[in-house]
Motif scaffolding. Structure first.
Motif, short mmCIF file in Angstrom:
data_model
loop_
_atom_site.label_atom_id
_atom_site.label_comp_id
_atom_site.label_asym_id
_atom_site.label_seq_id
_atom_site.Cartn_x
_atom_site.Cartn_y
_atom_site.Cartn_z
N LEU A 5 35.21 42.25 54.60
CA LEU A 5 35.23 42.09 53.15
C LEU A 5 36.60 41.64 52.71
O LEU A 5 37.60 41.82 53.40
CB LEU A 5 34.84 43.40 52.44
CG LEU A 5 35.71 44.62 52.71
CD1 LEU A 5 36.76 44.78 51.63
CD2 LEU A 5 34.82 45.84 52.77
N GLU A 6 36.65 41.03 51.55
CA GLU A 6 37.91 40.56 50.99
C GLU A 6 38.60 41.75 50.32
O GLU A 6 37.99 42.46 49.52
CB GLU A 6 37.65 39.46 49.98
CG GLU A 6 38.90 38.81 49.45
CD GLU A 6 38.61 37.68 48.47
OE1 GLU A 6 39.57 37.14 47.92
OE2 GLU A 6 37.42 37.36 48.26
N ARG A 8 42.34 43.41 48.49
CA ARG A 8 43.58 43.15 47.76
C ARG A 8 44.57 44.26 48.14
O ARG A 8 44.27 45.44 48.01
CB ARG A 8 43.30 43.18 46.26
CG ARG A 8 44.49 42.95 45.38
CD ARG A 8 44.13 42.95 43.88
NE ARG A 8 43.74 44.29 43.43
CZ ARG A 8 42.50 44.66 43.12
NH1 ARG A 8 41.51 43.83 43.23
NH2 ARG A 8 42.25 45.89 42.70
N VAL A 35 38.03 43.66 46.90
CA VAL A 35 38.15 42.81 45.72
C VAL A 35 36.94 42.94 44.81
O VAL A 35 37.08 43.00 43.59
CB VAL A 35 38.37 41.34 46.14
CG1 VAL A 35 38.25 40.39 44.96
CG2 VAL A 35 39.73 41.18 46.81
N LYS A 36 35.75 43.02 45.38
CA LYS A 36 34.53 43.04 44.57
C LYS A 36 33.96 44.44 44.34
O LYS A 36 32.83 44.58 43.91
CB LYS A 36 33.48 42.15 45.21
CG LYS A 36 33.90 40.68 45.20
CD LYS A 36 32.85 39.78 45.75
CE LYS A 36 33.35 38.35 45.71
NZ LYS A 36 32.38 37.41 46.23
N ARG A 38 33.48 47.50 42.17
CA ARG A 38 33.64 47.92 40.78
C ARG A 38 34.42 49.23 40.68
O ARG A 38 35.14 49.45 39.72
CB ARG A 38 32.27 48.09 40.11
CG ARG A 38 31.58 46.75 39.89
CD ARG A 38 30.23 46.96 39.29
NE ARG A 38 29.36 47.43 40.40
CZ ARG A 38 28.24 48.06 40.26
NH1 ARG A 38 27.78 48.33 39.06
NH2 ARG A 38 27.52 48.43 41.30
N ALA A 41 38.19 48.21 40.70
CA ALA A 41 38.64 47.07 39.89
C ALA A 41 39.88 47.43 39.07
O ALA A 41 40.69 46.57 38.76
CB ALA A 41 37.51 46.60 38.98
#
Length: 99
Positions: A5-6, A8, A35-36, A38, A41
């Motif tokens: 997965l991406e 951060r 990154v995705k 929720r 976030a």
């Protein structure tokens, strides 16, 4: 396992560990969030993580290394810029070693 997965980077826990043979080695822990996701976030920095989470992460790795016969010492926590600099430094060292 087997999941990609991406992520951060939000920071790093810089640490040293003493190997079974007594050698001292850096063993930093990069901290990132999906990154995705929720649920994360709202997490641009380490201080935005749930209170106590980093303490739990540090205790986990301390016990994990203890079971492997190693001793780990946390030095400090760094922000995303420090984490990215360590990644770049490691990537550069890897490139020099393999190239």
């Amino acid at each position: 396992m087997g999941c990609v997965l991406e992520a951060r980077l939000v920071g790093v826990v810089e640490a040293e560990q003493r190997e079974r043979d007594g050698a001292l080695e850096r063993n930093d822990r990069l901290i990132g969030v999906a990154v995705k996701a929720r649920t994360h976030a709202h997490v641009p920095t380490l201080s935005d993580l749930r209170p106590g989470l980093l303490d739990e992460v540090e205790v986990f790795f301390g016990l994990y290394n203890q079971l492997a016969g190693k001793d780990i010492r946390d030095h400090r926590r760094g922000d995303a810029e420090v984490a990215l600099a360590l990644v770049r430094e490691g990537a550069g060292a890897f490139g020099r070693a393999s190239g």
